[in-house]
Design an enzyme around this catalytic site. Structure first.
Site, PDB file in Angstrom:
ATOM      1  N   SER A   1       0.871  -1.135  -0.200  1.00 16.35           N
ATOM      2  CA  SER A   1      -0.076  -0.097   0.082  1.00 16.35           C
ATOM      3  C   SER A   1       0.834   1.204   0.069  1.00 16.35           C
ATOM      4  O   SER A   1       2.039   1.190   0.485  1.00 16.35           O
ATOM      5  CB  SER A   1      -0.872  -0.165   1.301  1.00 16.35           C
TER       6      SER A   1
ATOM      7  N   TYR B   1      -2.106  -1.748  10.754  1.00 15.72           N
ATOM      8  CA  TYR B   1      -2.404  -2.253   9.413  1.00 15.72           C
ATOM      9  C   TYR B   1      -1.218  -1.805   8.413  1.00 15.72           C
ATOM     10  O   TYR B   1      -0.542  -2.528   7.745  1.00 15.72           O
ATOM     11  CB  TYR B   1      -3.590  -1.799   8.834  1.00 15.72           C
TER      12      TYR B   1
ATOM     13  N   LYS C   1       2.186  -4.063   6.363  1.00 14.38           N
ATOM     14  CA  LYS C   1       2.338  -4.020   5.139  1.00 14.38           C
ATOM     15  C   LYS C   1       3.742  -3.875   5.036  1.00 14.38           C
ATOM     16  O   LYS C   1       4.535  -4.443   4.033  1.00 14.38           O
ATOM     17  CB  LYS C   1       1.620  -2.981   4.389  1.00 14.38           C
TER      18      LYS C   1
HETATM   19  N1  UFG Z   1     -13.144  10.399   3.780  1.00 12.70           N
HETATM   20  C1  UFG Z   1     -14.163  10.937   3.964  1.00 12.70           C
HETATM   21  N2  UFG Z   1     -15.374  10.587   4.543  1.00 12.70           N
HETATM   22  C2  UFG Z   1     -15.766   9.106   4.595  1.00 12.70           C
HETATM   23  C3  UFG Z   1     -14.462   8.343   4.055  1.00 12.70           C
HETATM   24  C4  UFG Z   1     -13.253   8.848   3.896  1.00 12.70           C
HETATM   25  O1  UFG Z   1     -14.230  12.297   3.822  1.00 12.70           O
HETATM   26  O2  UFG Z   1     -16.557   8.751   5.117  1.00 12.70           O
HETATM   27  C5  UFG Z   1     -12.027  10.896   2.867  1.00 12.70           C
HETATM   28  C6  UFG Z   1     -10.851  10.525   4.004  1.00 12.70           C
HETATM   29  O3  UFG Z   1     -10.699  11.501   4.858  1.00 12.70           O
HETATM   30  C7  UFG Z   1      -9.623  10.572   2.742  1.00 12.70           C
HETATM   31  C8  UFG Z   1     -10.386  10.003   1.455  1.00 12.70           C
HETATM   32  O4  UFG Z   1     -11.930  10.259   1.914  1.00 12.70           O
HETATM   33  O5  UFG Z   1      -9.332  11.931   2.856  1.00 12.70           O
HETATM   34  C9  UFG Z   1     -10.152   8.679   1.177  1.00 12.70           C
HETATM   35  O6  UFG Z   1     -10.123   7.826   2.385  1.00 12.70           O
HETATM   36  P1  UFG Z   1     -10.386   6.090   2.442  1.00 12.70           P
HETATM   37  O7  UFG Z   1     -10.581   5.771   3.901  1.00 12.70           O
HETATM   38  O8  UFG Z   1     -11.234   5.769   1.361  1.00 12.70           O
HETATM   39  O9  UFG Z   1      -8.936   5.921   1.988  1.00 12.70           O
HETATM   40  P2  UFG Z   1      -7.390   6.251   2.758  1.00 12.70           P
HETATM   41  O10 UFG Z   1      -6.719   7.143   1.810  1.00 12.70           O
HETATM   42  O11 UFG Z   1      -7.649   6.865   4.097  1.00 12.70           O
HETATM   43  O12 UFG Z   1      -6.925   5.079   3.010  1.00 12.70           O
HETATM   44  C10 UFG Z   1      -6.593   4.149   2.009  1.00 12.70           C
HETATM   45  C11 UFG Z   1      -6.802   2.443   2.164  1.00 12.70           C
HETATM   46  C12 UFG Z   1      -5.801   2.196   3.165  1.00 12.70           C
HETATM   47  C13 UFG Z   1      -4.553   2.553   3.111  1.00 12.70           C
HETATM   48  C14 UFG Z   1      -4.150   3.915   2.825  1.00 12.70           C
HETATM   49  C15 UFG Z   1      -3.067   4.290   2.323  1.00 12.70           C
HETATM   50  O13 UFG Z   1      -8.209   2.386   2.470  1.00 12.70           O
HETATM   51  O14 UFG Z   1      -5.747   0.728   3.234  1.00 12.70           O
HETATM   52  O15 UFG Z   1      -5.235   4.310   1.752  1.00 12.70           O
HETATM   53  O16 UFG Z   1      -3.012   5.623   2.435  1.00 12.70           O
HETATM   54  F1  UFG Z   1      -3.748   2.138   4.129  1.00 12.70           F
END
Ligand code: UFG
Length: 339
Positions: free
Chosen positions: A124, A149, A153
Site C-alpha cells: 500500500s 495495518y 504492510k
Molecule cells: N473520507 C471522507 N469520508 C468518509 C470516508 C473517507 O471524507 O466517510 C475521506 C478521507 O478522509 C480521505 C479520503 O476520503 O481523505 C479517502 O479515504 P479512504 O478511507 O477511502 O482511503 P484512505 O486514503 O484513508 O486509505 C486508503 C486505504 C488504506 C491505506 C491508505 C493508504 O483504505 O488501506 O489508503 O494511504 F492504508
C-alpha cells in the site's frame, strides 16, 4: 500452471482471479470467507466462463495449506488475504499481525520447502506516509506507518525482500493507491462489512439511501478545495497490473528478482471532486456534511506510476467517472439481491 490466490474472493482478489483466468492461468483460491461471500465464487465463474479451484481454508492453519500445496502444482502466489481496516487494526494489533504476517510466513514456508518462486504481495502507498514531494515514485523514502495495518504492510515487504535474497526467489511488491470501482458486469465489487470506512462505499451507500449523509473529514487541508487528495485507481486496471507483474516474474531470466511498483493513475482527486464526479456519472445526489479531520489521515497522495508503465507495460486506463459508474451498477446488483 496454477497460481495460488489467497483472499481470491475478496475485492481486489476476485477481480484479479478473473483476469488470471482470462489470461489462461489455472487458479487455486484459498479464502476463509471472513470478508467475502460464497456467491462471489459463482459470479467469478459466470464472468470468466471458467472455474477456479476453491478452498475455504484459514491460512493460519499450516496443515491445511500444506494439503493445498500437496494437491496442486503451484507455480506462484498472489497474496491478498489480509485484514485491512485501519481503525480496527489499532484496537486489535495482535490479530492484525497474526492475520497479515503469520499467514504470509506460512505460505513462504511452503514456498521455501518446495523451491517455489514468484510471489506477489499486496502492499500500500501507506508505506510512504505523508510524502514531501508529489507525485510519489518508488524511490520516495519510506516512513513506518502509524497504523498497525500499515505496519503489517511495511513488515510484509521486508519479510519478502529477505526471503527473495536468502533463497534466490522472485517477488513483486505492489503498492496500491486507492482502489475503487467494480466489475463492468456489475457482478463483482467491494462488500463492505458494516458501516464502510472508505470513501467510495460510503458515498455509494449514501446515494442509495442506506446512509443518511456522507461526512467529509476536513475541508481545511492545504489543497485546492480544502479536502484531502488521493489517487483513485480502477480495480479492474489494478487487477490487470497483477497479471503483468506475474508475467514479468515468470519471464525474467534472473534467479532473484525484487520488483517494486506503485500502482495508481498519477492523478490526484479531492474528496469533493469525487463526490461531484459520482453525482455527475450516475445522476444521483450525495448529501454530505463537512466534519473535523479524521485522525491519521494525510493531506495528499498520488502516484508516479511511470515505472509500472515502463517495466510492466501497464497503465491505468479508466477515468474516475467511468469507474464510479461501475460502483453504482454494483450497488444496484446488491440491492436486487437483498430484495
Ligand atoms: N473520507 C471522507 N469520508 C468518509 C470516508 C473517507 O471524507 O466517510 C475521506 C478521507 O478522509 C480521505 C479520503 O476520503 O481523505 C479517502 O479515504 P479512504 O478511507 O477511502 O482511503 P484512505 O486514503 O484513508 O486509505 C486508503 C486505504 C488504506 C491505506 C491508505 C493508504 O483504505 O488501506 O489508503 O494511504 F492504508
Amino acid at each position: 500452471m496454477a497460481i495460488l490466490v489467497t483472499g481470491g474472493l475478496g475485492y481486489i482478489g476476485s477481480h484479479t482471479v478473473v483476469e488470471l483466468l482470462n489470461n489462461g492461468f489455472d487458479v487455486v483460491i484459498v479464502d476463509d470467507l471472513s470478508n467475502s461471500e460464497k456467491f462471489i465464487l459463482k459470479n467469478i465463474e459466470e464472468v470468466a466462463g471458467k472455474k477456479p479451484v476453491f478452498y475455504p481454508f484459514d491460512l493460519k492453519r499450516r496443515e491445511l495449506l500444506t494439503q493445498v500445496f500437496d494437491a496442486h502444482q503451484i507455480d506462484g502466489c498472489i497474496n491478498f488475504a489480509a485484514s485491512k481496516a485501519v481503525g480496527e487494526s489499532q484496537v486489535k494489533p495482535i490479530d492484525y499481525y497474526e492475520n497479515n504476517l503469520f499467514t504470509l510466513i506460512n505460505i513462504l514456508q511452503e514456498f521455501k520447502e518446495r523451491g517455489i518462486s514468484n510471489f506477489i504481495f499486496s502492499s500500500s502507498c501507506t508505506v510512504y506516509g505523508q510524502a514531501e514531494k508529489m507525485p510519489i515514485d518508488e524511490n520516495t523514502p519510506l516512513k513506518m506507518p502509524e497504523s498497525v495495518y500499515g505496519k503489517t504492510k511495511q513488515m510484509g515487504e521486508e519479510i519478502l525482500i529477505d526471503f527473495a535474497k536468502a533463497y534466490n526467489r522472485k517477488i513483486s511488491l505492489l503498492r496500491y493507491f486507492n482502489p475503487i470501482g467494480a466489475h463492468p458486469s456489475g457482478k463483482l465489487g467491494e462488500l463492505p462489512l458494516g458501516i464502510p470506512n472508505n470513501l467510495i462505499p460510503y458515498v455509494t451507500q449514501t446515494a442509495a439511501g442506506i446512509r443518511e449523509k456522507l461526512s467529509i473529514w476536513g475541508d481545511d487541508y492545504d489543497t485546492e478545495d480544502g479536502t484531502a487528495v488521493r489517487d483513485y485507481i480502477y480495480v479492474v486496471d489494478l487487477a490487470k497490473a497483477h497479471v503483468s507483474a506475474l508475467k514479468n516474474l515468470l519471464h525474467s531470466n534472473e534467479e532473484t528478482v525484487i520488483d517494486i511498483f506503485n500502482l495508481g493513475t498519477g492523478k490526484g482527486s479531492s474528496v469533493l471532486e469525487v463526490v461531484k464526479a459520482f453525482e455527475t456519472a450516475n445522476d444521483v445526489k450525495v448529501p454530505y456534511q463537512i466534519c473535523a479531520r479524521r485522525e491519521g489521515d494525510i493531506t495528499i497522495a498520488y502516484a508516479n506510476a511511470d515505472k509500472a508503465e515502463k517495466e510492466l507495460h501497464w497503465k491505468s486506463e479508466t477515468s474516475l467517472e467511468e469507474s464510479l459508474r461501475t460502483v453504482w451498477k454494483w450497488q444496484q446488483y446488491l440491492d436486487s439481491r437483498a430484495v
